[in-house]
Enzyme design. Sequence first.
Site, PDB file in Angstrom:
ATOM      1  N   HIS A  82     -46.610  91.911 -43.701  1.00  0.00           N
ATOM      2  CA  HIS A  82     -45.578  91.822 -44.821  1.00  0.00           C
ATOM      3  C   HIS A  82     -46.275  92.419 -45.997  1.00  0.00           C
ATOM      4  CE1 HIS A  82     -42.829  90.996 -47.984  1.00  0.00           C
ATOM      5  NE2 HIS A  82     -43.782  90.167 -48.320  1.00  0.00           N
ATOM      6  N   ASP A 111     -45.966 123.115 -59.796  1.00  0.00           N
ATOM      7  CA  ASP A 111     -46.186 122.339 -58.725  1.00  0.00           C
ATOM      8  C   ASP A 111     -47.401 121.533 -58.969  1.00  0.00           C
ATOM      9  OD1 ASP A 111     -46.377 121.101 -55.942  1.00  0.00           O
ATOM     10  OD2 ASP A 111     -45.588 122.874 -55.141  1.00  0.00           O
ATOM     11  N   TRP A 147     -53.760  89.606 -46.318  1.00  0.00           N
ATOM     12  CA  TRP A 147     -54.113  91.021 -46.577  1.00  0.00           C
ATOM     13  C   TRP A 147     -55.237  90.981 -47.305  1.00  0.00           C
ATOM     14  CZ3 TRP A 147     -54.181  93.713 -51.315  1.00  0.00           C
ATOM     15  CH2 TRP A 147     -54.021  93.043 -52.639  1.00  0.00           C
ATOM     16  N   SER A 174     -55.620 108.866 -48.373  1.00  0.00           N
ATOM     17  CA  SER A 174     -54.197 109.331 -48.800  1.00  0.00           C
ATOM     18  C   SER A 174     -54.106 109.044 -50.224  1.00  0.00           C
ATOM     19  CB  SER A 174     -52.981 108.707 -48.098  1.00  0.00           C
ATOM     20  OG  SER A 174     -51.902 109.196 -48.703  1.00  0.00           O
ATOM     21  N   SER A 175     -54.195 107.745 -50.798  1.00  0.00           N
ATOM     22  CA  SER A 175     -54.336 107.465 -52.190  1.00  0.00           C
ATOM     23  C   SER A 175     -55.047 108.354 -52.819  1.00  0.00           C
ATOM     24  CB  SER A 175     -54.465 105.918 -52.485  1.00  0.00           C
ATOM     25  OG  SER A 175     -53.702 105.231 -51.905  1.00  0.00           O
ATOM     26  N   HIS A 258     -57.981  93.501 -58.225  1.00  0.00           N
ATOM     27  CA  HIS A 258     -57.406  93.413 -59.638  1.00  0.00           C
ATOM     28  C   HIS A 258     -56.838  94.863 -60.210  1.00  0.00           C
ATOM     29  CE1 HIS A 258     -55.301  90.905 -62.230  1.00  0.00           C
ATOM     30  NE2 HIS A 258     -55.380  91.915 -63.108  1.00  0.00           N
ATOM     31  N   GLU A 260     -56.055  97.376 -58.293  1.00  0.00           N
ATOM     32  CA  GLU A 260     -54.972  97.352 -57.581  1.00  0.00           C
ATOM     33  C   GLU A 260     -53.436  97.064 -58.052  1.00  0.00           C
ATOM     34  OE1 GLU A 260     -54.422  99.613 -54.887  1.00  0.00           O
ATOM     35  OE2 GLU A 260     -52.462  98.410 -54.201  1.00  0.00           O
ATOM     36  N   TYR A 262     -52.621  96.574 -60.905  1.00  0.00           N
ATOM     37  CA  TYR A 262     -52.131  97.243 -61.988  1.00  0.00           C
ATOM     38  C   TYR A 262     -51.705  98.794 -61.451  1.00  0.00           C
ATOM     39  CZ  TYR A 262     -53.031  93.620 -65.006  1.00  0.00           C
ATOM     40  OH  TYR A 262     -53.009  92.261 -65.198  1.00  0.00           O
ATOM     41  N   SER A 273     -40.377 102.565 -70.064  1.00  0.00           N
ATOM     42  CA  SER A 273     -40.461 103.276 -71.486  1.00  0.00           C
ATOM     43  C   SER A 273     -39.715 104.664 -71.460  1.00  0.00           C
ATOM     44  CB  SER A 273     -42.067 103.615 -71.597  1.00  0.00           C
ATOM     45  OG  SER A 273     -42.935 102.606 -71.558  1.00  0.00           O
ATOM     46  N   HIS A 307     -60.927  86.141 -61.299  1.00  0.00           N
ATOM     47  CA  HIS A 307     -59.673  85.084 -61.461  1.00  0.00           C
ATOM     48  C   HIS A 307     -59.071  84.706 -60.394  1.00  0.00           C
ATOM     49  CE1 HIS A 307     -56.719  88.190 -63.070  1.00  0.00           C
ATOM     50  NE2 HIS A 307     -56.458  88.037 -61.993  1.00  0.00           N
ATOM     51  N   HIS A 308     -58.988  85.703 -59.375  1.00  0.00           N
ATOM     52  CA  HIS A 308     -58.610  85.137 -58.191  1.00  0.00           C
ATOM     53  C   HIS A 308     -59.304  84.447 -57.168  1.00  0.00           C
ATOM     54  CE1 HIS A 308     -55.370  88.665 -58.415  1.00  0.00           C
ATOM     55  NE2 HIS A 308     -56.381  89.493 -59.051  1.00  0.00           N
ATOM     56  N   THR A 333     -50.501  93.420 -73.015  1.00  0.00           N
ATOM     57  CA  THR A 333     -49.063  93.236 -72.382  1.00  0.00           C
ATOM     58  C   THR A 333     -48.015  92.929 -73.032  1.00  0.00           C
ATOM     59  OG1 THR A 333     -50.465  92.456 -70.318  1.00  0.00           O
ATOM     60  CG2 THR A 333     -47.987  92.200 -70.020  1.00  0.00           C
ATOM     61  N   LYS A 336     -46.651  95.685 -75.037  1.00  0.00           N
ATOM     62  CA  LYS A 336     -45.857  96.606 -74.489  1.00  0.00           C
ATOM     63  C   LYS A 336     -44.404  95.910 -74.501  1.00  0.00           C
ATOM     64  CE  LYS A 336     -46.768  99.298 -71.201  1.00  0.00           C
ATOM     65  NZ  LYS A 336     -47.284 100.187 -72.060  1.00  0.00           N
ATOM     66  N   ARG A 455     -49.795  77.997 -49.898  1.00  0.00           N
ATOM     67  CA  ARG A 455     -49.062  79.363 -49.670  1.00  0.00           C
ATOM     68  C   ARG A 455     -49.488  79.381 -48.048  1.00  0.00           C
ATOM     69  NH1 ARG A 455     -52.413  83.938 -52.619  1.00  0.00           N
ATOM     70  NH2 ARG A 455     -51.292  85.257 -51.230  1.00  0.00           N
TER      71      ARG A 455
HETATM   72  C1  HEM Z   1     -49.904  89.367 -67.783  1.00  0.00           C
HETATM   73  C2  HEM Z   1     -50.682  90.012 -66.840  1.00  0.00           C
HETATM   74  C3  HEM Z   1     -51.020  89.075 -65.516  1.00  0.00           C
HETATM   75  C4  HEM Z   1     -51.922  87.930 -65.402  1.00  0.00           C
HETATM   76  C5  HEM Z   1     -52.754  87.299 -66.659  1.00  0.00           C
HETATM   77  C6  HEM Z   1     -52.389  87.685 -64.067  1.00  0.00           C
HETATM   78  C7  HEM Z   1     -53.171  86.868 -63.823  1.00  0.00           C
HETATM   79  C8  HEM Z   1     -53.172  86.286 -62.374  1.00  0.00           C
HETATM   80  C9  HEM Z   1     -53.974  85.384 -61.701  1.00  0.00           C
HETATM   81  C10 HEM Z   1     -54.868  84.463 -62.830  1.00  0.00           C
HETATM   82  C11 HEM Z   1     -54.086  85.374 -60.555  1.00  0.00           C
HETATM   83  C12 HEM Z   1     -54.706  84.318 -59.555  1.00  0.00           C
HETATM   84  C13 HEM Z   1     -53.976  83.247 -59.047  1.00  0.00           C
HETATM   85  C14 HEM Z   1     -54.524  82.448 -57.995  1.00  0.00           C
HETATM   86  O1  HEM Z   1     -54.753  82.947 -56.889  1.00  0.00           O
HETATM   87  O2  HEM Z   1     -55.139  81.353 -58.345  1.00  0.00           O
HETATM   88  C15 HEM Z   1     -53.047  86.324 -60.326  1.00  0.00           C
HETATM   89  C16 HEM Z   1     -52.753  86.702 -58.581  1.00  0.00           C
HETATM   90  C17 HEM Z   1     -51.962  87.681 -58.443  1.00  0.00           C
HETATM   91  N1  HEM Z   1     -51.503  88.640 -59.413  1.00  0.00           N
HETATM   92 FE1  HEM Z   1     -51.565  88.665 -61.169  1.00  0.00          FE
HETATM   93  N2  HEM Z   1     -51.481  88.774 -63.241  1.00  0.00           N
HETATM   94  C18 HEM Z   1     -50.777  89.674 -64.182  1.00  0.00           C
HETATM   95  C19 HEM Z   1     -49.991  90.554 -63.775  1.00  0.00           C
HETATM   96  C20 HEM Z   1     -49.966  91.146 -62.446  1.00  0.00           C
HETATM   97  C21 HEM Z   1     -49.281  92.173 -62.079  1.00  0.00           C
HETATM   98  C22 HEM Z   1     -48.748  93.300 -62.834  1.00  0.00           C
HETATM   99  C23 HEM Z   1     -49.371  92.227 -60.871  1.00  0.00           C
HETATM  100  C24 HEM Z   1     -48.872  93.393 -59.747  1.00  0.00           C
HETATM  101  C25 HEM Z   1     -47.836  94.201 -59.994  1.00  0.00           C
HETATM  102  C26 HEM Z   1     -49.950  91.019 -60.246  1.00  0.00           C
HETATM  103  C27 HEM Z   1     -50.234  90.684 -58.904  1.00  0.00           C
HETATM  104  C28 HEM Z   1     -50.711  89.529 -58.300  1.00  0.00           C
HETATM  105  C29 HEM Z   1     -51.219  89.244 -57.077  1.00  0.00           C
HETATM  106  C30 HEM Z   1     -50.640  90.020 -56.054  1.00  0.00           C
HETATM  107  C31 HEM Z   1     -51.725  88.032 -57.164  1.00  0.00           C
HETATM  108  C32 HEM Z   1     -52.305  87.302 -55.993  1.00  0.00           C
HETATM  109  C33 HEM Z   1     -53.251  87.451 -55.290  1.00  0.00           C
HETATM  110  C34 HEM Z   1     -53.558  86.826 -53.831  1.00  0.00           C
HETATM  111  O3  HEM Z   1     -53.284  87.272 -52.873  1.00  0.00           O
HETATM  112  O4  HEM Z   1     -54.212  85.548 -54.008  1.00  0.00           O
HETATM  113  N3  HEM Z   1     -50.286  90.235 -61.185  1.00  0.00           N
HETATM  114  N4  HEM Z   1     -52.571  86.763 -61.164  1.00  0.00           N
END
Ligand code: HEM
Lengths: 554, 419
Positions: A82, A111, A147, A174-175, A258, A260, A262, A273, A307-308, A333, A336, A455
């Site tokens: 997924h 183009d 993933w 591709s990317s 990370h 990614e 963004y 915008s 932070h992950h 952020t 914005k 999870r």
């Molecule tokens: C204000 C902006 C953001 C902050 C401060 C933030 C912060 C964080 C933090 C600290 C985690 C880790 C959580 C953990 O696993 O304990 C996390 C996870 C995640 N964030 Fe964000 N994030 C932000 C915006 C975004 C955006 C814009 C996206 C995607 C479009 C995103 C996608 C994800 C994803 C996919 C995970 C999960 C990663 C995993 O598989 O464990 N985040 N974020």
Amino acid sequence: MAHHDHAHDDHAHDHEHHGPEKGIMRWIKTTNHKDLGTLYLFLAFTMFFIGGLMSLVIRAELFHPGLQFVDPEFFNQMTTMHALVMIFGGVMPAWVGLANWMVPMMIGCSDLALPRVNNWGFWILPFAFSMLIGTLFMEGGAPAGGWTMYPPLVLQTGNAFPFLIFAVHLMGISSITGAINVAVTILNMRAPGMSLLKMPLFVWTWLITAYLLIAVMPVLAGAVTMLLTDKYFLTSFFSGAGGGDPVMFQHIFWFFGHPEVYILILPAFGIVSTIIPTFARKQLFGYDSMVYAVASIAFLSFIVWAHHMFTVGMPLAGELFFMFATMLIAVPTGVKVFNWVATMWKGSMTFETPMLFALAFVFLFTIGGFSGLMLAITPVDFQYHDTYFVVAHFHYVLVPGAVFAILAGVYYWIPKWTGRMYNETWGKIHFWTSAVFINLTFFPQHFAGLAGMQRRVPDYAVQFVDWNVQSTVGAFGFFIVQFIFIINMLACCYGWFGRKQGLPDRVWDGAHGLEWTVPSPAPYHTFEEPPVISDNELTAVHDAVDALDHHKLS
Amino acid sequence: MKMGRLARIAAGTSLALAAFAVQAYTETSGGYNLPTGVTDLSKEVHGLHMLIFWICVAIGAVVFGVMTYSIIHHRRSKGHKPADFHESTTVEILWTSAPFIILIGMAIPAAGTLIKMEDTRNSDMTVKVTGYQWKWEYEYLGEDVKFFSTLSAESNKARQLGSGIDPNTVPNYLVDVDNPLVLPVGKKVRFLVTANDVIHAWWVPEIAVKKDAIPGYINETWAKINTPGTYRGVCAELCGRDHGFMPIVVKALPEAEYKEWLAKQKGGDAAAAPAAAALPATVVAAAPAVTATDAAPAAAPVEVAAAPAAAAPAAPAAAKDLSKDELIKKGESVYTANCSACHQATGKGLPPNFPSLVGSKIVKGAAIEHIKQTLNGKGMMPPFKHLSDLDIAAVLTYQRNSWGNSSGVVQPAAVAAAR
Ligand code: HEM
Ligand SMILES: [Cu+2]
């Protein structure tokens, strides 16, 4: 091209080029940015559908405690697939598709810079995803390690393993080709008068996204190649027993991962915008600060990866650094969001479907930003990490964030692409049902996570049942109402329900930008001669708008 | 200005409403929010959580309040004309620096708590926690006490696909184990967290401890529990098929009761094992190397006197032969607790990672190979040395005579000889 002369005859007025070829070969051989944009978008929505079905398997199993439908191993395959399908097959190709369609039209060139590379970049993807999804039918099943592909667990994958790695490589290639193409086009092919700080924000956000892609996709490629050699060629990059380190994989993965996330959201900022000023009939507030904010977010995204992985046991100094750096991201952020609100403030708003999705984006993405800020607080992240609270967080930024922005963009530009207007009533129904169901799906997950539900599990303790029932109902509802959108859009493409062409160039009265100076539908080739650009077209609200306003008000 | 005041009123009202709603939610039930927990630090963590939450609610109330006001009033259908301002450096500086200052205010207490959480010095005792696919092992360093902790048999039965058992009828469904980790209250307990196969994470919300268990690494963390009670947690890092089925139970006892419990464990008396499940807490004579790293105070190794020196567990039972039926009957429960997660109740396994035992070469072949692989493990299969000779003999006999296999009986003596 062998057929050139022949086609030339059919289009006597067209001294240089010809229209699209007929039949399937048009799509296979095309190097036209609009055709490729269309292909990318069809692929993206097909993948959203497949990834969506997988999420329904997950949600069905979680409807009630106890295992009702699938084996836990298959459940893990579903969560893994997924995520991969949605991220690499859904959101990313959707952004490339929108860039293909809109970037040349927005900067006034004919183009992308590298049209054949563009064709290749697209046609790699159907193979990559057939292979990835095909692993479901292999011995040992599809990849089930998440993933994030953490070793050693991912090394337990069965025969699917090398196919997973190969598919990731193909998506990466591709990317990267897509990103190079967009970046080169933006830097070299802008019409005279389009200086960098006059580019539409969608172009800006895509330029920065392209740099992020070029910087981090090779890092992912390196990481998965090391996994491959660890499994088959006796290296031990990630195995403690051989002198390697499983945590190193996580550092490398998130150094890609990370930025990614963004990559998945920056183009959304660009779309929102664009749409809010159009329907607020007011120029975007703080254009320059928007550009700087996006650039700072992109920069910061390279120094927050750990932070992950706060719970892997980093040294205290590391934990403090990554906590502070992550909290910093909230500043640009916030800027914005404030700018968007200031753009609406004292505008003259109307609420067509693209605007509704854009407004919902601002509300709901901000909620995802708040939970992100909470997650940044390391000592508390220890409690949140790997629970449904995180699932709620990233789905708020990805679904009512990135996906809503994609939907907003498609509604906004489909009249330009097809020359036919979508049905506004069904658009509004689609919006309101989507908004209700998506919150029903993801809001309760905050509570489940805080109360202790981890999870990536197929089953849970009985006290979490209420949250999960709500979530499952919401997910099925959301999936079903997307068909309203699909039919509405296909009706524009194919002229179903007697939808006629014949829209003005400037479909939305408040819209500005070069794409609104060409006919609707946009001809197969646009801007073969660079346009002459007035500042008024790029940033200011048109004088004409006022006149139109009076007309409609009276 | 009228507009500005209205905006403030709108913002204030939404703030109050949001606050009220959330307050009602968080205070009425433990099932909506992080638990306050039972350690000083878990309370601090909960405090930080609520603080950052309220900061978000306040900012959200202002932003969403202004936005909602604008959406209601600044619309064309009300005849509102667009203003034409589109930038203001002052405003930009203001809304860049204000969040920055709020964040500093948040970062300071967070850093303080984090520093305390990472300070593992001066502990009173140490427990080594090892994650396995899919169970936990607890070793009381310096105490010669070590045992496995697996999902309780009742939950395990009910959680099988299509078991027909309603989880609501199972007490503590999925968060109950055979042998809980028993700890004294009021002592600083240091945990050394590691894993044997893949990465797991040891998480108990009420003591605010979550640490990844990583093969080849030993992570440190600690907790000092204030209140006696039973605290439940789970594995928090995806670790394969049964990731959702390796819970954690911590039983915190007053010190005297803890001492009593510990003494019983050292007695080596299987009957005194903490719970009535198939896997007895066993006494292991050989002290692992890691013990040396910790100067655990109180109990000296001398206290092990009661345990028969270096004897394999349950040695007495190993002496006499058992009937095939007895072995198979016992073997089935040993199989369910130890083998079925990978090799499945059907014996068919989950190839290619977890091979089928039906007609397998090893199961059909010489007993000695079968015994050796079970004792020592192979590849992804962990060693099962900790099981008694009787248990191993029983489970092997069960495997050799189930699912259409029929390759004879293994007696405890043969296992003892192979050790
Ligand atoms: C204000 C902006 C953001 C902050 C401060 C933030 C912060 C964080 C933090 C600290 C985690 C880790 C959580 C953990 O696993 O304990 C996390 C996870 C995640 N964030 Fe964000 N994030 C932000 C915006 C975004 C955006 C814009 C996206 C995607 C479009 C995103 C996608 C994800 C994803 C996919 C995970 C999960 C990663 C995993 O598989 O464990 N985040 N974020
Ligand atoms: Cu685990």
